[in-house]
Design a protein around this motif. Structure first.
Motif, PDB file in Angstrom:
ATOM      1  N   ASP A 179      -2.437  -3.175 -10.056  1.00 30.70           N
ATOM      2  CA  ASP A 179      -3.575  -3.942  -9.538  1.00 30.70           C
ATOM      3  C   ASP A 179      -3.917  -3.623  -8.086  1.00 30.70           C
ATOM      4  O   ASP A 179      -4.992  -4.006  -7.610  1.00 30.70           O
ATOM      5  N   VAL A 180      -3.011  -2.946  -7.368  1.00 34.94           N
ATOM      6  CA  VAL A 180      -3.276  -2.672  -5.947  1.00 34.94           C
ATOM      7  C   VAL A 180      -3.475  -1.186  -5.663  1.00 34.94           C
ATOM      8  O   VAL A 180      -3.681  -0.799  -4.508  1.00 34.94           O
ATOM      9  N   ARG A 181      -3.443  -0.351  -6.696  1.00 33.07           N
ATOM     10  CA  ARG A 181      -3.553   1.093  -6.495  1.00 33.07           C
ATOM     11  C   ARG A 181      -4.884   1.473  -5.833  1.00 33.07           C
ATOM     12  O   ARG A 181      -4.936   2.277  -4.911  1.00 33.07           O
ATOM     13  N   LYS A 182      -5.978   0.896  -6.317  1.00 31.29           N
ATOM     14  CA  LYS A 182      -7.305   1.238  -5.794  1.00 31.29           C
ATOM     15  C   LYS A 182      -7.449   0.840  -4.332  1.00 31.29           C
ATOM     16  O   LYS A 182      -7.982   1.607  -3.515  1.00 31.29           O
ATOM     17  N   GLU A 183      -6.953  -0.347  -3.981  1.00 26.87           N
ATOM     18  CA  GLU A 183      -7.066  -0.805  -2.598  1.00 26.87           C
ATOM     19  C   GLU A 183      -6.217   0.042  -1.654  1.00 26.87           C
ATOM     20  O   GLU A 183      -6.614   0.315  -0.521  1.00 26.87           O
ATOM     21  N   ILE A 184      -5.042   0.461  -2.118  1.00 31.83           N
ATOM     22  CA  ILE A 184      -4.188   1.320  -1.294  1.00 31.83           C
ATOM     23  C   ILE A 184      -4.856   2.676  -1.083  1.00 31.83           C
ATOM     24  O   ILE A 184      -4.826   3.236   0.014  1.00 31.83           O
ATOM     25  N   LYS A 185      -5.499   3.192  -2.115  1.00 32.99           N
ATOM     26  CA  LYS A 185      -6.189   4.481  -1.991  1.00 32.99           C
ATOM     27  C   LYS A 185      -7.329   4.381  -0.981  1.00 32.99           C
ATOM     28  O   LYS A 185      -7.548   5.297  -0.173  1.00 32.99           O
ATOM     29  N   LYS A 186      -8.047   3.270  -0.990  1.00 36.95           N
ATOM     30  CA  LYS A 186      -9.117   3.060  -0.010  1.00 36.95           C
ATOM     31  C   LYS A 186      -8.550   2.954   1.405  1.00 36.95           C
ATOM     32  O   LYS A 186      -9.117   3.487   2.358  1.00 36.95           O
ATOM     33  N   ALA A 187      -7.417   2.250   1.542  1.00 39.26           N
ATOM     34  CA  ALA A 187      -6.789   2.114   2.861  1.00 39.26           C
ATOM     35  C   ALA A 187      -6.333   3.468   3.384  1.00 39.26           C
ATOM     36  O   ALA A 187      -6.508   3.791   4.563  1.00 39.26           O
TER      37      ALA A 187
END
Length: 228
Positions: free
Chosen positions: A190-198
């Motif tokens: 669930d947090v993969r996309k947000e980490i990639k954006k960061a």
């Protein structure tokens, strides 16, 4: 250890990396993937593991056909294996990086399949801490190693430089590597996309990981697909 944000990742790194010079990282999409080199994931037409004779034949054919590109390293089997690994040749080498953010990027780079999304699957960053430093002039026969050793290739490719790349050389490429100095950081789906954006905001993206035209195109494509 599980992370939900980039800050969690920094915190865990600070807790477990006492000697950063001797720590290497490997990011993988699925934590169930074992630490097995690419050679250890292929079999012959009868379903058997490739023995040493067949493995050396792979290298021999690669040396013959890729000669114009590897002639400067023609007498260095390990360096040629590294070049082959870099371009998709099955070898007993496993890719690592000295940069933890690069490893984190590789862990979240590819999208999960529909099947993976339906399961409680984690991405993963493997961490290996060794008490010994890697020597740049380390000379060895990759087919005679009796234990897993680290190896830093020459900077013959921009991706090696950009990714802080190095390898482990495995004495038994078909056996999943386990070691008391190995640990994992798990990343929930669930947090993969947000980490990639960061990571993108910190300059870790396809354009920097793959410093060529392909990388630039991949980065632009990703940016367009993530604009809200």
């Amino acid at each position: 250890m599980t992370i939900n944000t980039l800050q969690d990742f920094y915190k865990i790194l600070g807790e477990i990396t006492e000697n950063p010079e001797n720590v290497v990282f490997r990011g993988v999409k699925n934590s169930s993937y074992k630490l097995v080199p690419s050679l250890g994931r292929i079999y012959d037409k009868d379903g058997y593991e490739l023995d040493l004779v067949k493995e050396k034949l792979l290298l021999k054919v690669f040396k013959h056909r890729a000669y114009p590109f590897i002639k400067d390293y023609k007498d260095d089997a390990l360096e040629i294996l590294a070049i082959g690994q870099h371009h998709g040749l099955p070898t007993r080498l496993l890719d690592w990086t000295k940069n933890p953010l690069v490893a984190l990027y590789f862990a979240v780079e590819e999208e999960f399949s529909t099947e993976e999304k339906d399961k409680n699957v984690f991405s993963c960053v493997h961490i290996y801490q060794d008490s010994k430093k890697v020597k740049l002039d380390y000379v060895l026969d990759p087919f005679s190693v009796t234990e897993v050793v680290r190896y830093i290739p020459k900077h013959w490719d921009q991706r090696i430089i950009a990714q802080g790349g190095l390898f482990t050389v495995h004495n038994n490429p078909y056996e999943p590597w386990e070691n008391e100095n190995l640990s994992q950081i798990l990343i929930h789906k669930d947090v993969r996309k947000e980490i990639k954006k960061a990571l993108n905001r910190f300059g870790i993206h396809p354009g920097s990981i793959y410093p060529d035209i392909d990388g630039i195109a991949r980065h632009i494509k990703w940016l367009r697909s993530n604009i809200h």
